[in-house]
Scaffold this active site. Structure first.
Site, PDB file in Angstrom:
ATOM      1  N   PHE A   1      50.861  35.897  39.490  1.00 23.72           N
ATOM      2  CA  PHE A   1      49.850  36.766  40.115  1.00 23.72           C
ATOM      3  C   PHE A   1      50.114  38.245  39.833  1.00 23.72           C
ATOM      4  CE2 PHE A   1      50.610  33.039  42.886  1.00 23.72           C
ATOM      5  CZ  PHE A   1      49.440  32.370  42.646  1.00 23.72           C
TER       6      PHE A   1
ATOM      7  N   GLY B   1      49.479  29.755  34.815  1.00 20.52           N
ATOM      8  CA  GLY B   1      48.762  28.774  35.612  1.00 20.52           C
ATOM      9  C   GLY B   1      47.269  28.677  35.342  1.00 20.52           C
TER      10      GLY B   1
ATOM     11  N   ARG C   1      30.766  32.810  29.175  1.00 24.61           N
ATOM     12  CA  ARG C   1      30.866  31.395  28.817  1.00 24.61           C
ATOM     13  C   ARG C   1      32.126  30.789  29.415  1.00 24.61           C
ATOM     14  NH1 ARG C   1      31.934  29.734  22.808  1.00 24.61           N
ATOM     15  NH2 ARG C   1      31.456  27.503  22.778  1.00 24.61           N
TER      16      ARG C   1
ATOM     17  N   ASN D   1      36.417  25.894  29.978  1.00 27.66           N
ATOM     18  CA  ASN D   1      36.841  24.660  30.634  1.00 27.66           C
ATOM     19  C   ASN D   1      36.439  24.724  32.111  1.00 27.66           C
ATOM     20  OD1 ASN D   1      38.343  22.682  32.083  1.00 27.66           O
ATOM     21  ND2 ASN D   1      39.770  22.525  30.372  1.00 27.66           N
TER      22      ASN D   1
ATOM     23  N   GLN E   1      40.775  27.926  39.105  1.00 30.76           N
ATOM     24  CA  GLN E   1      41.067  29.357  39.263  1.00 30.76           C
ATOM     25  C   GLN E   1      40.359  29.917  40.483  1.00 30.76           C
ATOM     26  OE1 GLN E   1      42.648  31.832  38.391  1.00 30.76           O
ATOM     27  NE2 GLN E   1      43.177  31.840  36.246  1.00 30.76           N
TER      28      GLN E   1
ATOM     29  N   GLU F   1      41.153  37.272  38.095  1.00 31.30           N
ATOM     30  CA  GLU F   1      41.189  38.241  39.191  1.00 31.30           C
ATOM     31  C   GLU F   1      39.920  38.198  40.034  1.00 31.30           C
ATOM     32  OE1 GLU F   1      43.980  40.599  38.279  1.00 31.30           O
ATOM     33  OE2 GLU F   1      44.168  39.700  36.303  1.00 31.30           O
TER      34      GLU F   1
END
Lengths: 711, 327
Positions: free
Chosen positions: A241, A468, A599, A602, A609, A676
């Protein structure tokens, strides 16, 4: 063959992670490795008078106790150009170079021993006497100063357009309030760790890092050695992070100690040590003033933000950005001031500065909507920014209207009864709140190497990182599609300075920057592929040409689109809260977010996320809080028992949608980046929902129960 | 963390002899609290005596007095059919305790003796009268939102943590305690000391004494009891305020009430004023509110924890309404 880009592929690194085959920094088991334990200062400001290491040195297994008394002098050469992740002014902490103490928790010695337990036992036996000096442990607004020009030039300061003071004074409708969020720590599951091993004048570092090239460059300057002599390896990062963007003092300590004892040295920080070693999101207080016409159109926005930095570095954030760019408004004034305190330097934490600015702006907008008696979405639509008014250029893409619409529909916002404290379920007060999410999209130069083998497999590599968000997976998908290979036959590698240079794995830049270079490298490979039959596989063509493999490199960097356009991710976040009025406890039964991030490569991992961002937002809104005792100059809840983050029971129904979007002006992939933004907007949406539920406006996050109980 | 020796005790006699006589050795059972204390340097015993092999686990609830071995894991107590039937209050308290993983490890005896979460006690680098007698109490004028509103002084305002002891006190539990000389029985109500002049002494157990069992008398409160816990997040967190309400009813009248609060006292805090207000009266929403309002009587809150007074008052009211089935 079917395209895998845009498909919800499961993490390619997932099996390695859940079976323990993914090796993290602290887990490299080198021969002859010894262990380090730190000794920290217990005062906030002063000098070490005496450091008695005799008892520690007598402990079994101890090889050395290194402090300013016996550490080698390190050159700490200045960097020609500071990396974007470092503060723009001041000087990094120099370890063991003198007796000066600048904050509680400053490393003052390191014990090297055969085992971790021996090192920690000995570290507890080091005796220190201090000459204490008066410390500054509180942010004094009257002493806060604007950041230096170096910070301002980098966008870490204020900004303005028009005459906001004048427009605010004349505005018929006003909001004028202070708000804040508390200091937050990253608290990733994996603690920071470094293993250092010297081979003559060559150094290898196994480190938890979001940017191996930066570790190499900084350590080269600290030790005054050629960067080529340093290799940094960081294949897996267990969450960061932002805490692993910089090269922290413990990395230098590991390298220094390894050289001094002539063994590989492993230094793993404890949870408590993380609170004084690797930065944090600084508590930021903000004075927000909004002026509007009676129809809701903004005529003035004024922000005055005050944050702490350390006494040795100037860490400044982009809190002004959301204020300057989210809404259409002719008069904006954003001020930012810093007050140095005796503490370790803050650092970026997910959406640094932006999440802070978004929080203040979106709570203020909610207050404005409430004051006008206007629906909060309608207020935002009336102030929709068709262009980036801060830069005076159009957006390269913006589908924020679609985000509002989609999220409102999925949330069933139409069921909201507008007056505060008007919705109930039995004894519980129900509230609906919303906020806009915003995060600037940026790119940086990236290089990638792609190798195709005669057995129809490919390896694609770059010195990027995956803390991650799914870098391994998304890059594999892009490479597989471009090469026309099944995803199982493509192996993506990262996290090693031996690989081509990549930008920092931060600022949501990796996909747009590295992904574009991956496609470029794979296209170059395909262009060089020997001719063959239509149906003939790549490997067969290589074999026919007598080649075992074929290698190509790719590169990407931002073009002049950054001058002609402004790019950003956008979103709309809606939250429902249930407040128990007897106890002031807040629960969040659901959050709905709709995002325009360009776009989506995945959708499964992108959704993850956003779920993570929502969970982080629940923490920011309701419980995350480093409890600072100014008398003692330290965080008193520096552990995961007393520093609260949401647990499963706090997280219920999270709903994520990506609106149709592709931004091919920003980059050829059409992806704007996603990480973010998932945090931005969540905390203010929850805070606004709490107001709607209770009629009580809590402007200082986190919203702990007592803030709703006691007036 | 300092080095220590580690001994697995095969018999109770061994364990008791190793810890008695000022050896400063410490028993370890589930270890869920003691490992934190060791890692943080809050305690530094020269040796740990592992008592997990001793024959003090298991639950007996057939009739009359129920007995819970001190080494029984919290999860096993909460899952025991007899406990579930006869003492639902205890089950509720255990289900609100920590996390499933912790409950699988933590023992009944250890849980009764877990140490305070006071921020200053848990950081070995700052003063704390409980950890370092005579060094001062920074919580008194410092960060004290989680600290006690009952039973403290400027010497110490550390709140007793935990849920189980609160429920057990409402159930009027006794303890069996062993030392090298034999076994004694004591009231749970007598286990905890007030901090007074010596906050480092938290219990009345002598050095080397080991809790071996918890004894629960039969009661008529099973149908009218409730454990309510208010905390900063939905799970895995100590109570800001908790209330164990055990009511023995005579029709609609309260025949006998035992009301105990957690998170608010330097020990599990029996709310006598609330009990008195309930005694012999018909339980109504009005009475619950009146009795709840008595919950703060005698409280001495500090700046950071004043909110616990109204929170406790409303928690008692809610617990009474729920226990009485009139919510």
């Amino acid at each position: 063959m079917n395209s895998v880009v845009g498909q919800p592929i499961s993490r390619v690194d997932g099996p390695a992670k859940v079976t323990g085959h993914a090796i993290y920094a602290a887990e490299f088991n080198l021969r002859n490795m010894v262990h380090a334990a730190l000794v920290h200062s217990t005062i906030a400001h002063g000098r070490i008078d005496q450091l008695d290491t005799r008892d520690a040195e007598q402990e079994p297994g101890v090889l050395a106790v290194i402090s300013h008394l016996n550490a080698e002098r390190l050159p700490y050469e200045p960097l020609e150009k500071r990396p974007p992740v470092d503060p723009k002014a001041g000087e990094q902490l120099h370890v063991f170079q003198g007796p000066e103490i600048l904050f509680v928790g400053q490393p003052i010695a390191v014990v090297i021993a055969e085992t971790v337990e021996q090192a920690r036992t000995a570290a507890a036996l080091v005796q220190v006497a201090y000459h204490e000096q008066v410390a500054t442990t509180e942010v004094r607004h009257d002493r806060a100063q604007p950041p230096t020009e170096a910070s301002s030039k980098a966008g870490r300061g204020g900004g303005s357009r028009g005459d906001a003071e004048k427009a605010f004074a004349k505005a018929p409708v006003k909001v004028d309030m202070w708000c804040s969020h508390d200091r937050e720590h990253h608290n990733a599951v994996e603690p920071h760790a470094t293993i250092a091993e010297w081979f003559g004048d060559h150094l290898t570092l196994y480190d938890k890092s979001q940017w191996v090239d930066n570790v190499r460059s900084e350590i080269a300057h600290v030790f005054g050695m050629p960067a080529e002599n340093i290799r940094v390896v960081s294949p897996f990062v267990g969450g960061a992070f932002g805490s692993a963007l910089r090269t922290w003092p413990h990395v230098t300590i590991a390298a220094l100690a390894a050289r001094q004892v002539g063994r590989a040295v492993r230094l793993e920080l404890t949870r408590r040590e993380l609170y004084v070693s690797v930065g944090y999101r600084p508590r930021t207080e903000q004075h927000m003033q909004l002026g509007a016409e009676a129809d809701g159109r903004l005529v003035a926005i004024i922000q005055d933000a005050v944050a702490p930095t350390s006494v040795y570095e100037e860490y400044a954030e982009r809190t002004a950005d959301p204020v300057l760019r989210t809404y259409s408004c002719p008069n904006v004034q954003a001020r930012y001031r810093l007050a140095p305190v005796n503490a370790n330097t803050p650092c970026p934490m997910r959406a640094p500065g932006i999440a802070t600015g978004v929080m203040a702006l979106e709570i203020a907008m909610d207050e404005l909507a409430d004051g006008l008696g206007m629906d909060p979405i309608e207020l935002r639509l009336r102030n929709y920014a068709e262009n980036d008014e801060a830069k005076g250029v159009p957006w390269s893409s913006k589908a924020l209207r679609e985000c509002y619409q989609t999220a409102a529909d999925r949330f069933l916002w139409s069921r909201r009864s507008a007056p505060p404290r008007s919705m109930r379920n039995g004894r519980l007060l129900i509230g609906y709140g919303m906020a806009t999410a915003f995060y600037p999209a940026e790119r940086a130069p990236a290089s990638v190497q792609a190798i195709l083998y005669a057995n129809d497999t490919a390896v694609v590599r770059t010195a990027s990182s995956d803390m991650g968000p799914g870098t391994y997976t998304a890059m594999t998908q892009l490479a597989a599609d471009t090469l026309g290979l099944p995803i199982e036959r493509v192996h993506f590698e990262l996290g090693d300075t031996e690989m081509p240079k990549a930008p920092v794995h931060g600022g949501s830049m990796t996909l747009a920057s590295v992904g574009t270079a991956v496609v470029d490298a794979c296209k170059a490979l395909m262009a060089n592929l020997p001719a063959g039959e239509m149906a003939e596989g790549h490997g067969a063509r290589l074999r026919r040409a007598g080649l075992e493999s074929l290698t190509a490199t790719g590169h990407s960097e931002p073009g002049d689109e950054a001058n002609k356009y402004s790019s950003a991710g956008f979103g709309a976040v809606f939250a429902e809260v249930w407040v128990d009025p007897d106890f002031g406890t807040v629960r969040v039964p659901r959050i709905v977010g709709a995002y325009d991030v360009g776009r989506v490569i995945n959708p499964k991992i992108a959704r993850s996320q956003c779920l993570g961002g929502m969970v982080g937002g629940i923490g920011m809104a309701l419980m995350e809080q480093a409890e600072w005792d100014a008398r003692l100059g330290r965080v008193m809840n520096a552990n995961l028992a007393e520093y609260l983050v949401p647990v499963n029971a706090d997280v219920t129904d999270l709903d994520v949608t990506f609106v149709r979007s592709s931004d091919e002006i920003f980059n050829p992939l059409g992806a704007k980046g996603l990480a973010e933004i998932a945090l931005c907007g969540v905390a203010p949406a929850i805070a606004n929902a709490v107001y709607h539920a209770t009629g009580k406006r809590v402007r200082h996050l986190p919203i702990m129960p007592e803030k709703l109980l006691v007036d | 963390m300092l080095a220590f020796s580690y001994v697995v005790a095969p018999h109770a006699e061994t364990a008791l002899s190793l810890v008695c006589g000022g050896s400063n050795a410490t028993f370890i059972a589930g270890g869920t609290d003691i490992l934190q204390l060791l890692q943080e340097g809050v305690i530094a015993p020269p040796s740990l005596i592992d008592i997990n092999a001793l024959p003090f686990s298991g639950v007996q609830t057939e009739q009359g007095e129920a007995r819970i071995g001190a080494l029984t894991r919290l999860s096993d107590v909460a899952d025991d059919p007899g406990i579930r039937q006869r003492f639902p209050l205890l089950v509720q308290a255990l289900q609100e305790t920590a996390s499933p993983q912790v409950r699988n490890m933590a023992t009944v005896g250890g849980n009764l003796l877990q140490r305070t979460r006071c921020l200053y006690f848990r950081d070995a680098t700052v003063p704390c009268n409980k950890r370092q007698p005579g060094s001062g109490c920074p919580a008194w004028d410092g960060l004290n939102r989680i600290n006690a509103i009952f039973g403290g002084s400027d010497r110490c305002i550390a709140a007793n943590p935990g849920d189980m002891a609160v429920a057990l006190l409402a159930l009027d539990a006794d303890l069996l305690v062993q030392n090298v000389e034999g076994e004694r029985r004591m009231r749970l109500a007598d286990l905890y000391r007030m901090p007074d002049e010596n906050p480092q002494h938290e219990t009345t157990l002598a050095s080397g004494e080991l809790i071996t069992a918890v004894l629960l008398p039969s009661n008529e409160a099973a149908g009218h009891s409730y454990y309510l816990k208010v905390r900063d997040r939905a799970s895995f967190e100590w109570a800001l305020v908790s209330v164990a309400a055990a009511l023995e009813m005579d029709g609609t009248r309260v025949h006998r009430a035992r009301i105990v609060a957690g998170g608010v006292g330097t020990k599990p805090w029996r709310l006598m004023r609330v009990e008195e207000a309930l005694q012999g009266r018909p339980l109504t929403p009005d009475l619950a509110r009146q009795a709840g309002n008595r919950a703060g009587d005698g409280a001495a809150p500090r700046a950071g924890n004043a909110f616990k007074v109204p929170m406790l008052q409303r928690a008692v009211e809610r617990a009474l309404l729920t226990a009485g089935g009139i919510a």
